[in-house]
Design a protein around this motif. Sequence first.
Motif, PDB file in Angstrom:
ATOM      1  N   LEU A 262       3.868   9.604  -8.256  1.00 21.52           N
ATOM      2  CA  LEU A 262       4.834   9.962  -9.298  1.00 21.52           C
ATOM      3  C   LEU A 262       4.154  10.041 -10.664  1.00 21.52           C
ATOM      4  N   LEU A 263       3.348   9.043 -10.996  1.00 23.92           N
ATOM      5  CA  LEU A 263       2.697   9.039 -12.304  1.00 23.92           C
ATOM      6  C   LEU A 263       1.726  10.214 -12.443  1.00 23.92           C
TER       7      LEU A 263
ATOM      8  N   ALA B  69       0.880   0.463 -16.971  1.00 16.87           N
ATOM      9  CA  ALA B  69       0.122  -0.652 -16.395  1.00 16.87           C
ATOM     10  C   ALA B  69       0.982  -1.354 -15.344  1.00 16.87           C
ATOM     11  N   PRO B  70       0.894  -0.899 -14.085  1.00 18.28           N
ATOM     12  CA  PRO B  70       1.673  -1.531 -13.018  1.00 18.28           C
ATOM     13  C   PRO B  70       0.974  -2.754 -12.443  1.00 18.28           C
ATOM     14  N   LEU B  71       1.734  -3.627 -11.825  1.00 19.21           N
ATOM     15  CA  LEU B  71       1.153  -4.741 -11.066  1.00 19.21           C
ATOM     16  C   LEU B  71       2.181  -5.238 -10.064  1.00 19.21           C
ATOM     17  N   TRP B  72       1.694  -5.979  -9.071  1.00 20.09           N
ATOM     18  CA  TRP B  72       2.554  -6.669  -8.112  1.00 20.09           C
ATOM     19  C   TRP B  72       2.621  -8.145  -8.486  1.00 20.09           C
ATOM     20  N   VAL B  73       3.821  -8.684  -8.527  1.00 23.46           N
ATOM     21  CA  VAL B  73       4.002 -10.134  -8.614  1.00 23.46           C
ATOM     22  C   VAL B  73       4.437 -10.596  -7.229  1.00 23.46           C
ATOM     23  N   VAL B  74       3.706 -11.571  -6.673  1.00 24.34           N
ATOM     24  CA  VAL B  74       3.925 -12.002  -5.294  1.00 24.34           C
ATOM     25  C   VAL B  74       4.120 -13.522  -5.244  1.00 24.34           C
TER      26      VAL B  74
ATOM     27  N   ASN C 119       0.822  -1.214   0.000  1.00 24.97           N
ATOM     28  CA  ASN C 119       0.000   0.000   0.000  1.00 24.97           C
ATOM     29  C   ASN C 119       0.854   1.262   0.000  1.00 24.97           C
ATOM     30  N   THR C 120       1.928   1.256   0.794  1.00 21.56           N
ATOM     31  CA  THR C 120       2.788   2.441   0.875  1.00 21.56           C
ATOM     32  C   THR C 120       3.411   2.772  -0.478  1.00 21.56           C
ATOM     33  N   PHE C 121       3.923   1.747  -1.172  1.00 22.29           N
ATOM     34  CA  PHE C 121       4.671   2.031  -2.390  1.00 22.29           C
ATOM     35  C   PHE C 121       3.790   2.065  -3.637  1.00 22.29           C
ATOM     36  N   GLU C 122       2.591   1.505  -3.559  1.00 25.93           N
ATOM     37  CA  GLU C 122       1.580   1.838  -4.560  1.00 25.93           C
ATOM     38  C   GLU C 122       1.323   3.336  -4.506  1.00 25.93           C
ATOM     39  N   GLY C 123       1.205   3.843  -3.297  1.00 28.27           N
ATOM     40  CA  GLY C 123       0.957   5.272  -3.118  1.00 28.27           C
ATOM     41  C   GLY C 123       2.047   6.119  -3.742  1.00 28.27           C
ATOM     42  N   LEU C 124       3.297   5.709  -3.552  1.00 27.02           N
ATOM     43  CA  LEU C 124       4.415   6.462  -4.130  1.00 27.02           C
ATOM     44  C   LEU C 124       4.336   6.469  -5.652  1.00 27.02           C
ATOM     45  N   VAL C 125       4.119   5.301  -6.262  1.00 24.19           N
ATOM     46  CA  VAL C 125       4.100   5.233  -7.726  1.00 24.19           C
ATOM     47  C   VAL C 125       2.883   5.960  -8.289  1.00 24.19           C
ATOM     48  N   ARG C 126       1.725   5.851  -7.625  1.00 17.26           N
ATOM     49  CA  ARG C 126       0.557   6.632  -8.046  1.00 17.26           C
ATOM     50  C   ARG C 126       0.890   8.131  -8.048  1.00 17.26           C
TER      51      ARG C 126
ATOM     52  N   GLY D  61       1.053  13.103 -15.266  1.00 16.46           N
ATOM     53  CA  GLY D  61      -0.345  13.489 -15.389  1.00 16.46           C
ATOM     54  C   GLY D  61      -1.270  12.315 -15.636  1.00 16.46           C
ATOM     55  N   VAL D  62      -0.880  11.127 -15.134  1.00 19.01           N
ATOM     56  CA  VAL D  62      -1.640   9.892 -15.372  1.00 19.01           C
ATOM     57  C   VAL D  62      -2.187   9.373 -14.047  1.00 19.01           C
ATOM     58  N   LYS D  63      -3.458   9.042 -14.022  1.00 22.37           N
ATOM     59  CA  LYS D  63      -4.061   8.410 -12.851  1.00 22.37           C
ATOM     60  C   LYS D  63      -4.170   6.914 -13.097  1.00 22.37           C
ATOM     61  N   VAL D  64      -3.589   6.117 -12.203  1.00 21.63           N
ATOM     62  CA  VAL D  64      -3.618   4.663 -12.336  1.00 21.63           C
ATOM     63  C   VAL D  64      -4.809   4.123 -11.576  1.00 21.63           C
ATOM     64  N   ALA D  65      -5.614   3.297 -12.257  1.00 21.04           N
ATOM     65  CA  ALA D  65      -6.834   2.787 -11.640  1.00 21.04           C
ATOM     66  C   ALA D  65      -6.535   1.822 -10.511  1.00 21.04           C
ATOM     67  N   ASP D  66      -5.722   0.798 -10.790  1.00 19.15           N
ATOM     68  CA  ASP D  66      -5.435  -0.180  -9.745  1.00 19.15           C
ATOM     69  C   ASP D  66      -4.109  -0.877  -9.998  1.00 19.15           C
ATOM     70  N   PHE D  67      -3.637  -1.584  -8.985  1.00 19.99           N
ATOM     71  CA  PHE D  67      -2.419  -2.375  -9.059  1.00 19.99           C
ATOM     72  C   PHE D  67      -2.816  -3.839  -8.887  1.00 19.99           C
ATOM     73  N   PRO D  68      -3.007  -4.579  -9.977  1.00 22.45           N
ATOM     74  CA  PRO D  68      -3.378  -5.986  -9.819  1.00 22.45           C
ATOM     75  C   PRO D  68      -2.306  -6.757  -9.055  1.00 22.45           C
ATOM     76  N   ARG D  69      -2.706  -7.824  -8.399  1.00 26.40           N
ATOM     77  CA  ARG D  69      -1.786  -8.750  -7.724  1.00 26.40           C
ATOM     78  C   ARG D  69      -1.776 -10.050  -8.516  1.00 26.40           C
ATOM     79  N   MET D  70      -0.609 -10.579  -8.775  1.00 24.48           N
ATOM     80  CA  MET D  70      -0.482 -11.810  -9.540  1.00 24.48           C
ATOM     81  C   MET D  70       0.592 -12.670  -8.896  1.00 24.48           C
ATOM     82  N   SER D  71       0.302 -13.952  -8.699  1.00 24.55           N
ATOM     83  CA  SER D  71       1.316 -14.837  -8.124  1.00 24.55           C
ATOM     84  C   SER D  71       2.399 -15.114  -9.157  1.00 24.55           C
ATOM     85  N   TYR D  72       3.575 -15.431  -8.672  1.00 27.02           N
ATOM     86  CA  TYR D  72       4.692 -15.805  -9.543  1.00 27.02           C
ATOM     87  C   TYR D  72       4.271 -16.963 -10.447  1.00 27.02           C
TER      88      TYR D  72
END
Length: 583
Positions: free
Chosen positions: A258-259, A422-427, A249-256, A264-275
């Motif tokens: 910055l973008l 298009a950002p995402l988390w790989v977990v 949550n903290t670093f989603e906030g940072l990247v949101r 000037g871009v608003k990112v809708a969401d950060f999907p989560r995807m397993s390795y």
Amino acid sequence: MYRSHNNGELRLEHEGMEVLLSGWVQKVRDKGFMVWVDLRDRYGITQLIFDGERTDSEIVDKARSLGREFVIQIKGKVIEREAKNDQMPTGNIEILVSELNILNEAKVPPFTIENETDGGDELRMKYRYLDIRRKPVRDNLIFRSNVTMEVRNYLSKEGFIDVETPYLIKSTPEGARDFVVPSRMNEGQFYALPQSPQTFKQLLMVGGLDKYFQIVKCFRDEDLRADRQPEFTQIDCEMAFVEQEDILNTFEGLVRHLLKEINGVKVADFPRMSYEEAIKTYGNDKPDIRFDMKFGELNNLAQGKGFGVFDSQELVVGIAVPGCSEFSRKQLDQIIDFVKTPQVGAKGLVWVKCNKDGSFKSSVDKFFDQEQLKSWSEELGASAGDLLLVMAGEADKTRTQLSTLRMEMAEQLGLRKPDEFAPLWVVDFPLLEWDEDTKRYHAMHHPFTSPKPEDLELLDTNPGKVRANAYDMVLNGNEIGGGSIRIFDKETQSRMFDLLGFSKEEAQEQFGFLMNAFEYGAPPHGGLAFGLDRLVAIMGGQETIRDFIAFPKNNSGRDVMIEAPSMIDEDQLKELHLKLNLK
């Protein structure tokens, strides 16, 4: 005073004002009765006019002697331009020059200092100080500065403390090769330059600082590529009393932030995807999700039909390429040639055209009928007008090959749009990787990564199945950051070192300081490090990092401008207790 204004700020409202300007000569145009000079600095370009009727003849002659990149100062009056240039901010005015002072002459530069230059990469890197005068490079460096300022502002407001950690540290066997530094005062001993501040930031959490960050240089003696340099910059962060969700949550906030602020871009969401899902669906652990073309496995549909190429393989897998069913035979052959190149390494592929009338045409028509090909298209999520590309072979290798092809097709079709993010988390990465050469486990991230709590019991029974409490942030098909929840107790850390093949003595020698710190009340902690060079390049619409670094190295790790690395003399070697053997 060298200047009253810069070369990008004068407008029609300044008409009649007497000004002082300084800068570099971009261009001289001599029309005989009149001379125009474009004067450039960091802020822009202003046109100067030397008029035979309104300017002293000696000054006009002096203007004719100016060469490209001369450094000059002028005094003059702002006047309205007759032939206006709406392509430049100062295009409505020019300066009628009354005084000209040559501050420094210049040799003719080895390449043109223009947006589109005639200098190749090596030449521009050799004269990087000239390349920086070019607007694209200058703008990239300013862009990088803006990003780092926003990072500092955001993290500071979130309560992070900027702390510097040492550059001269201890070499460790894990990870990439270290750059080592001989110690003059400690004969036969060496420092290492840090690959990351990993252990120090963990010690800062033991020290109670709670939230740490640092924009820091790191060093790895690795083979280079477009997005890798021997020295690189990280946004390095660590937090105490956190779980994985707090960090994400903290670093989603940072990247949101910055973008939004920079692009000037608003990112809708950060999907989560397993390795596991990333590998199965995209063939790699940093998928570009700006476009589709997900993998579909066809073993059940394509094997056992008499086509030996498929029947003998571990995996049959394909993608649906949108809108390409009308590719010519020549275009299809070019795709086949591409997968046979060394960078892909495949033996070939099978293609199927999903015709717009609902029929199918393939390179394997004599083995598969229309209904069977239709089942392939349904499995791959294809529509009429799409092209199926199918590969077969050993599972891991084939997924990697198809992943490379997927990116190539996206590039050809213009689906990798640089202004789309298009950002995402790989977990849920594996904690450990088995190395066949050394016959032991290696840490997939680093040896301080915590296992998922629910997998802890597998450390003793099935270590290869243990998932790491780790996460990577991916942006547009590039890993821009990665981190983990850390091990914070001595017992678990000791078990990890055992699994990685460290003896008790080796673990104590290499990491005893950290193990000892854990005995004095280490809090639960975790963190993340962004690759600043790569992040800035992607935000700037590129994937090559060199033009966002002021003084980069080339692909051999050399600084061709200052000629480094270089030999050192015999006296320095003796002081460092070293002997050079070039045999």
